[in-house]
Design an enzyme around this catalytic site. Structure first.
Site, PDB file in Angstrom:
ATOM      1  N   GLU A  44     -24.208  10.392   9.583  1.00 60.21           N
ATOM      2  CA  GLU A  44     -24.426  10.184   8.147  1.00 60.21           C
ATOM      3  C   GLU A  44     -23.113  10.299   7.366  1.00 60.21           C
ATOM      4  O   GLU A  44     -22.995  11.035   6.402  1.00 60.21           O
ATOM      5  CB  GLU A  44     -25.488  11.137   7.589  1.00 60.21           C
ATOM      6  N   TYR A 128     -27.626   8.594  15.169  1.00 59.26           N
ATOM      7  CA  TYR A 128     -28.302   9.037  13.959  1.00 59.26           C
ATOM      8  C   TYR A 128     -29.605   8.250  13.882  1.00 59.26           C
ATOM      9  O   TYR A 128     -29.635   7.114  13.426  1.00 59.26           O
ATOM     10  CB  TYR A 128     -27.410   8.795  12.735  1.00 59.26           C
ATOM     11  N   ASN A 169     -33.886  13.264  14.159  1.00 59.18           N
ATOM     12  CA  ASN A 169     -34.921  13.183  13.127  1.00 59.18           C
ATOM     13  C   ASN A 169     -36.326  13.418  13.677  1.00 59.18           C
ATOM     14  O   ASN A 169     -37.282  12.747  13.264  1.00 59.18           O
ATOM     15  CB  ASN A 169     -34.834  11.834  12.396  1.00 59.18           C
ATOM     16  N   ASP A 240     -31.739  18.353  15.564  1.00 57.89           N
ATOM     17  CA  ASP A 240     -30.447  17.941  16.129  1.00 57.89           C
ATOM     18  C   ASP A 240     -30.384  18.440  17.564  1.00 57.89           C
ATOM     19  O   ASP A 240     -30.679  19.610  17.834  1.00 57.89           O
ATOM     20  CB  ASP A 240     -29.302  18.521  15.311  1.00 57.89           C
ATOM     21  N   ASP A 265     -29.003  22.203   4.672  1.00 54.94           N
ATOM     22  CA  ASP A 265     -28.982  20.876   5.280  1.00 54.94           C
ATOM     23  C   ASP A 265     -28.759  21.098   6.767  1.00 54.94           C
ATOM     24  O   ASP A 265     -29.213  22.101   7.322  1.00 54.94           O
ATOM     25  CB  ASP A 265     -27.912  19.979   4.654  1.00 54.94           C
ATOM     26  N   HIS A 266     -28.032  20.223   7.430  1.00 54.40           N
ATOM     27  CA  HIS A 266     -27.811  20.379   8.867  1.00 54.40           C
ATOM     28  C   HIS A 266     -26.724  21.403   9.152  1.00 54.40           C
ATOM     29  O   HIS A 266     -25.766  21.552   8.381  1.00 54.40           O
ATOM     30  CB  HIS A 266     -27.391  19.043   9.484  1.00 54.40           C
TER      31      HIS A 266
END
Length: 275
Positions: A44, A128, A169, A240, A265-266
């Protein structure tokens, strides 16, 4: 060898932004740089089709001066400044980079979602995976992506072992998110997406985090930004992953999350493997 994967959610914001969130992102970059990994996978990036500008490249090199890098961005007919991936690898590591198109539906092949590095001993794939979207509007396309991606990874695996990573995801099992009961119809935890990931693993791959750590609960890689207390309460998702070919799973010595501090977030994930 050591590998790191991170969904950065805009490399420009992380490298040159001035917001408090950008400052938190740079702290994560400091953490990643200190790990001195052999290969770093970024998802991303949200770069334009023309790529990084000089200011961004200078900032990137300040964090990773000992690395070469390749990247791919979203381009027409896909949306601008969308998705995108990057791979950084230490100078001296010999790899051949490719940017696979897998016959995915919609504009997915044009969204810069995948890079594969061919090393003498293995393939390194970073991905991704497309989100099923609000209201699951892209779920059918996501299911087709999952099938095409699995076929692609199987083809790599037929030639040499595969190390694959990224933001997939999907939370595979109920243990992989804090609130499974209320999320069975949410993007990232539908039966269809979970089945797609099961099929990927059944094609000859291993979820290294579970292989190394077993069924330890409450370990996640993503916390929603729009819920202010998600990280404080550890109300997260593990979406992830580092996957490896079955035949090299016992060479994995570490698979874990890195600490991203206050940033929601990640968080980055790390793999160490004797290969």
């Amino acid at each position: 060898m050591k590998f790191i994967s991170w969904n950065i959610d805009s490399i420009n914001a992380a490298l040159t932004g001035t917001s408090p969130r950008s400052e938190l992102s740079r702290k994560v970059l400091d953490t990643i740089a200190a790990e001195d990994a052999d290969i770093i996978a970024i998802q991303e990036t949200k770069l334009p089709a023309a790529g990084m500008n000089a200011k961004q490249e200078e900032a990137l090199k300040s964090y990773f001066p000992e690395y070469d890098y390749v990247y791919v961005s979203s381009h027409e007919p896909a949306r601008k400044g969308y998705a995108g991936t990057m791979a950084l690898y230490k100078k001296g590591i010999k790899v051949d980079a490719s940017f696979p198109e897998i016959g995915a539906p919609d504009t997915m092949d044009s969204e810069g979602r995948m890079i594969t590095l061919e090393h003498e001993k293995f393939f390194f794939n970073l991905v991704y995976t497309p989100n099923a979207g609000d209201g699951l509007k892209r779920l059918k396309e996501r299911q087709e992506w999952d099938k095409k991606y699995t076929d692609y990874i199987k083809t790599l695996d037929s030639k040499k072992p595969v190390i694959s990573c990224g933001d997939y995801n999907v939370a595979h099992e109920e243990i992989d998110l804090a609130n499974p009961d209320s999320n069975h119809m949410s993007a990232g935890f539908t039966d269809e997406e979970r089945e797609g990931f099961t099929n990927l693993l059944n094609a000859g791959f291993v979820d290294t985090f579970r292989h190394v750590n077993g069924n330890i609960p409450n370990v996640y890689s993503w916390w929603a930004q729009r819920i202010k207390t998600s990280k404080i309460n550890n109300s997260g998702w593990r979406i992830d992953y580092f996957l490896v070919s079955d035949r090299i799973k016992d060479k994995v010595t570490k698979s874990e999350m890195l600490d991203s501090g206050e940033r929601q977030d990640h968080t980055p994930i790390l793999l160490e493997i004797d290969i």
